[in-house]
Design a protein around this motif. Structure first.
Motif: not given
Length: 264
Positions: A86, A90-91, A94, A96, A98, A107-108, A111-112, A162
């Motif tokens: 991840t 995965l990260l 993603i 900048d 989304v 934005t990233k 989203f996080l 994540l």
């Protein structure tokens, strides 16, 4: 605001020491809102803080024989593999930005944070809800729930990768309900799994960010003091009784993050 951040860092450790989880849920909001660290970097810092704190906290459980190493291996290996994949694959996928809805851009970092807030609300539900807890006398269940433990370990690893949360709120119920491990052993084993997950996640992706080591070391040291306090308090206070109150606090924090990020 930093002084409040240092004070909050103590409670990160206390939570981990008392109930074997929950501290990681506090770490990212503390880093973002009290120290002003961007969300993506905060997830990286969180892995280190939670990892070192949990490692220190697990030592007292080792001494008391309250760590099931076989279970830590069964649950931990798939979790470690998931967090490595991840953080490293995965990260970075993603973007900048989304997605965009009209003039509103997700934005990233946003989203996080929203993903983290959702995780907080889920964690709060698991802490608040009332359920019958059975006294378990044996460590192992008659049924073989190892595949379920492996699957949940993988899910915990993805979430840890994540959002930088150790996943104790998922690990402990899995150990108690699936593998029939007594609560105190589950807490000790959970701390070992959290420390391995978090530290491997941190060191596997630390080259992707610029780390301010002095700040990170200071926050970690304060959290360690907290986990030592929490471990001592656990001898006098039943952590299970504190979970609902902590759950309500986490729920309020999760809702606050969503409102702040979407409407202010």
């Amino acid at each position: 605001m930093e002084i409040f951040g240092y004070i909050a860092s103590v409670f990160i450790g206390i939570s981990l020491g008392l109930i074997g989880g929950g501290g990681s849920i506090l770490t990212v909001p503390v880093l973002v809102y009290l120290f002003g660290i961007e969300a993506f970097l905060a997830t990286e810092y969180s892995l280190f803080i939670v990892g070192i704190s949990s490692l220190v906290g697990s030592s007292s459980y080792f001494k008391k024989g309250l760590v099931d190493l076989k279970t830590a291996f069964v649950f931990g290996v798939p979790s470690i593999v998931s967090i490595f994949l991840t953080r490293n694959f995965l990260l970075p996928l993603i973007p900048d930005e989304v997605f965009r809805i009209g003039d509103f851009t997700v934005t990233k970092d946003l989203f996080l944070l929203l993903l983290f807030a959702g995780l907080m609300i889920t964690a709060s539900y698991k802490m608040i809800r009332k359920r019958i807890e059975l006294k378990i006398e044996t460590v192992h269940s008659e049924n073989n729930n190892t595949p379920l433990a492996v699957a949940e370990g993988s899910v915990v690893g993805i979430l840890t990768g994540l959002v930088g949360a150790g996943g104790g709120f998922m690990i402990i119920p899995a150990l108690v309900n699936l593998l029939k491990i007594p609560m105190k052993v589950a807490i000790g084993t959970s701390l070992v799994i959290i420390s391995l997950n978090s530290l491997i996640g941190f060191f596997s992706s630390m080259n992707h960010v610029k780390i301010e080591w002095n700040l990170l070391a200071t926050i970690t040291a304060i959290a360690i003091v907290g986990i030592i306090i929490g471990s001592q308090l656990s001898k006098k206070i039943d952590g299970k009784k504190l979970k609902p109150a902590f759950g309500w606090f986490i729920l309020v924090m999760g809702i606050y993050i969503i409102i702040k990020e979407l409407f202010f």
